[in-house]
Design an enzyme around this catalytic site. Sequence first.
Site, PDB file in Angstrom:
ATOM      1  N   GLY A   1     -54.282  -1.917 -11.818  1.00 42.43           N
ATOM      2  CA  GLY A   1     -53.826  -3.249 -11.454  1.00 42.43           C
ATOM      3  C   GLY A   1     -53.372  -3.357 -10.005  1.00 42.43           C
ATOM      4  N   HIS A   2     -52.964  -4.543  -9.635  1.00 38.92           N
ATOM      5  CA  HIS A   2     -52.580  -4.804  -8.253  1.00 38.92           C
ATOM      6  C   HIS A   2     -51.278  -4.088  -7.876  1.00 38.92           C
ATOM      7  CE1 HIS A   2     -50.786  -8.937  -9.671  1.00 38.92           C
ATOM      8  NE2 HIS A   2     -50.420  -7.958 -10.443  1.00 38.92           N
ATOM      9  N   ASN A   3     -51.225  -3.641  -6.642  1.00 40.77           N
ATOM     10  CA  ASN A   3     -50.015  -3.059  -6.046  1.00 40.77           C
ATOM     11  C   ASN A   3     -49.699  -1.651  -6.563  1.00 40.77           C
ATOM     12  OD1 ASN A   3     -49.660  -5.698  -4.961  1.00 40.77           O
ATOM     13  ND2 ASN A   3     -48.604  -6.284  -6.836  1.00 40.77           N
TER      14      ASN A   3
ATOM     15  N   SER B   1     -48.235  -2.814 -10.086  1.00 45.15           N
ATOM     16  CA  SER B   1     -47.041  -2.347  -9.398  1.00 45.15           C
ATOM     17  C   SER B   1     -46.495  -1.015  -9.912  1.00 45.15           C
ATOM     18  CB  SER B   1     -45.927  -3.406  -9.449  1.00 45.15           C
ATOM     19  OG  SER B   1     -46.387  -4.606  -8.850  1.00 45.15           O
TER      20      SER B   1
END
Lengths: 334, 334, 334
Positions: free
Chosen positions: A245-247, A265
């Site tokens: 996922g993002h980050n 994250s």
Amino acid sequence: MQAQLSLAQLAARCGGEIVGNPNLLITGVASLASAQAGELSFFSGASVQQLAATTAGAVILAKDDPGADQVPATVAKWLVAGAPRTYFAHAIEQLYPPAAPAVSGVSPAANIHPQAEIAAEVAIDAGAVVAAGAQIGNGCTLHAGVIIGRDCKIAAGCVLYPRVVLYPRVVLGENCTLHAGVVIGADGFGYTDNSAGGIDKVRQLGSVRIGNEVEIGANSAIDCGTLDDTIIGDHVKIDNLVQIGHNVTIGENSIICGQTGIAGSCRIGKYCVLGGKVGIADHIEIGDGVRVAGASNVTHHVKAGETVSSILPAMPIRQWRRLIVNLRRQKTTK
Amino acid sequence: MQAQLSLAQLAARCGGEIVGNPNLLITGVASLASAQAGELSFFSGASVQQLAATTAGAVILAKDDPGADQVPATVAKWLVAGAPRTYFAHAIEQLYPPAAPAVSGVSPAANIHPQAEIAAEVAIDAGAVVAAGAQIGNGCTLHAGVIIGRDCKIAAGCVLYPRVVLYPRVVLGENCTLHAGVVIGADGFGYTDNSAGGIDKVRQLGSVRIGNEVEIGANSAIDCGTLDDTIIGDHVKIDNLVQIGHNVTIGENSIICGQTGIAGSCRIGKYCVLGGKVGIADHIEIGDGVRVAGASNVTHHVKAGETVSSILPAMPIRQWRRLIVNLRRQKTTK
Amino acid sequence: MQAQLSLAQLAARCGGEIVGNPNLLITGVASLASAQAGELSFFSGASVQQLAATTAGAVILAKDDPGADQVPATVAKWLVAGAPRTYFAHAIEQLYPPAAPAVSGVSPAANIHPQAEIAAEVAIDAGAVVAAGAQIGNGCTLHAGVIIGRDCKIAAGCVLYPRVVLYPRVVLGENCTLHAGVVIGADGFGYTDNSAGGIDKVRQLGSVRIGNEVEIGANSAIDCGTLDDTIIGDHVKIDNLVQIGHNVTIGENSIICGQTGIAGSCRIGKYCVLGGKVGIADHIEIGDGVRVAGASNVTHHVKAGETVSSILPAMPIRQWRRLIVNLRRQKTTK
């Protein structure tokens, strides 16, 4: 397609010593059960019967392995100081030099933007598309149908198999291998409630930075960061159908097995091993050297060096039915 | 790539009030920890220390947030009536207008069937293929390598990222976003036993109808219906590597997180949230507003408004071993 | 797109007898709930109310089904000796002959290496790439963007949907169907520790051999073998987003549902059924006719004919919280 090397030549390049005919020409590699005369195999302690019955030309063994006594007299022994499988892998590197790419230079059926920077020695196959501002380093291979977004930077020696897609501004380090169907840099899954009771998309402005010597398996996906970049460290190995996922940040030398998912994250340390089908909830921090058993779901931070699990192993269906009945009873009576 | 707007201009467009310098020109957005002078960030209550130490130019806060006292005096406050993250998302929309597509018009390296209907203003990149009878609405972008099957209907404003594949007769509503590698309308997984002890395929005759403002993540797959269509409602958001089986219907505004799988003929209500790695067995009915915790497997119908879970959280390996021993003991003694 | 056949003609081809108007021309097929006059449906015992209320032209029923009494007098009955759904599938085959491919012959926008061998009657669409040494059998369809590696052998009658990728030396039997985004033959996930504390890749030298009549769902991935080939038997059916690791063998007629993952070197028997989201640990042996319930994780060998499960069904969140508390208590007190 294979180099002609004798056992002695292999041992000279990889280490270890030969007991038996050092001049045996190795014609291939195979498993203990299927190796024929002239072929090299290895023994890791799994099945002494297979070792005793092997028809291989030579077998790699740990030098203190008691199984060495079981090797048929006609089979040469290559005794090594470390894990036989590692020596076997190194022997394969010597015996099977990597195939030259199917093309050299840029196929006339590729589509390269005039403002892309392409190094002198590359192989770019039919149907590949490289957008403006992208940089492709020396020694890179873009297989058929690879699509490189605007302003991507791909360092030297990368191999992108067919149909890899990089969204704009993705950065790849040196000698990365991305397998077919990989998608890097698609939007993270970010929404926010709006005043109408619905949801609004949160624009995803970051990208993805990938280190050196990273390998990513078929049809895996790594999302771009929301504000900053998603970061994959050097030497990270990611299997097929993995979702990141993002980050997220993943430390160097970590291994992520197939169908694992890491929500947004998370911070994964160095030298971690996540088994197959693992799920990591969002914002989880996992220290260096952590091992997560396959099919486990991580919902709390994990300290460096820990091994965690929540896999429930399959059992005969009648036992499983009793288990579920017992679990339900506990729920209601306590 | 970013509009030059002052804090006051942003507040005028998005709502809320400024405490501090309303003329501060916002040069970018960033997280609290990394934002620099001139950059906008937001505070959702997570870390008051980060708030107190921020070097952002301005911070969005809920107007009654006690943390407002902690904001450094040099940092402008943008006080809002709702969730700061929502205002932040709206500010991003103002500051970063969507990038123009990499191409405008139809690339000469795209392959458009003469019997396809292409609206006047579209962007279709190299390697895209549009079959006979397909309709592409105004303002659509088909990135490189997108493949549109026969008689598909794509309404205005859709963005299809590289290598999206639509099988024949798929219908997309307005302003949908499909990320790279998405496959819509492949055959459902339908077989029937035959008299020879084997299995025969059940032909899949339906297609997929997708509403307005739907977003679908990288490498996800939605199968066609067996007889009728698989249906995805307006504003549904689907993450990466999600599998949606044949004949499923998903109500509007539902959110499906990464690697979730929904087996055939399920009916999912409106405003549902399915966490990551969720599994839904076939023919399950899930009411409106249901929440399914990540990594849970749903085998019974769920009434509207319920929250359900079966996630087993990972624990240190020794605790897990004891747990498994205890579960096995229960199985055999009761 | 549909043949005009009467009920009597269908029964003559598929078996069974007609009670009612044998000359009824069947204009389509539909579910019991949505079928209209002239349309054919079937009844499997699910909902007698739907049967009693149907407006279909004709319904297939088992000849001894007591529900036959409930069929409205205006609806013709087609009474059959086996499963109505099987007859329904066969009727569909008669009514809807497979669509001709969108192209015939080789598109000028395909990219065929001069050293590939292409049979006389094939359909190869725009953007397809076929490498040197590949053989494409008679009656094959390669949809847009399909990529065939060097020395692949594709037998007669295969359909490869858009963007399928075959790595070099993959072998496909007759009449296989590979859906969009499938990747066959990417490197297995094989690494070995090196003396520097890092990991070295083990080169993957094998390929993948796939039998006859195999179907593989969208975006699934099957890795090549390390030394020998990964092997998929005749008539195996694999759903979407499935991962099959290196060196796996799957026996004929087995069914693998969506998002299941099979780790390296497993041997799966014949006529097995693996539900959706199943995980199989590496080196597991599963006998013939085994059934694994959806969302179960197999960590031990399973004997022929067994059914195993470890699915934990989702429950209301408060019950789940009590369950987790109880499980944790057991861990610490025993």
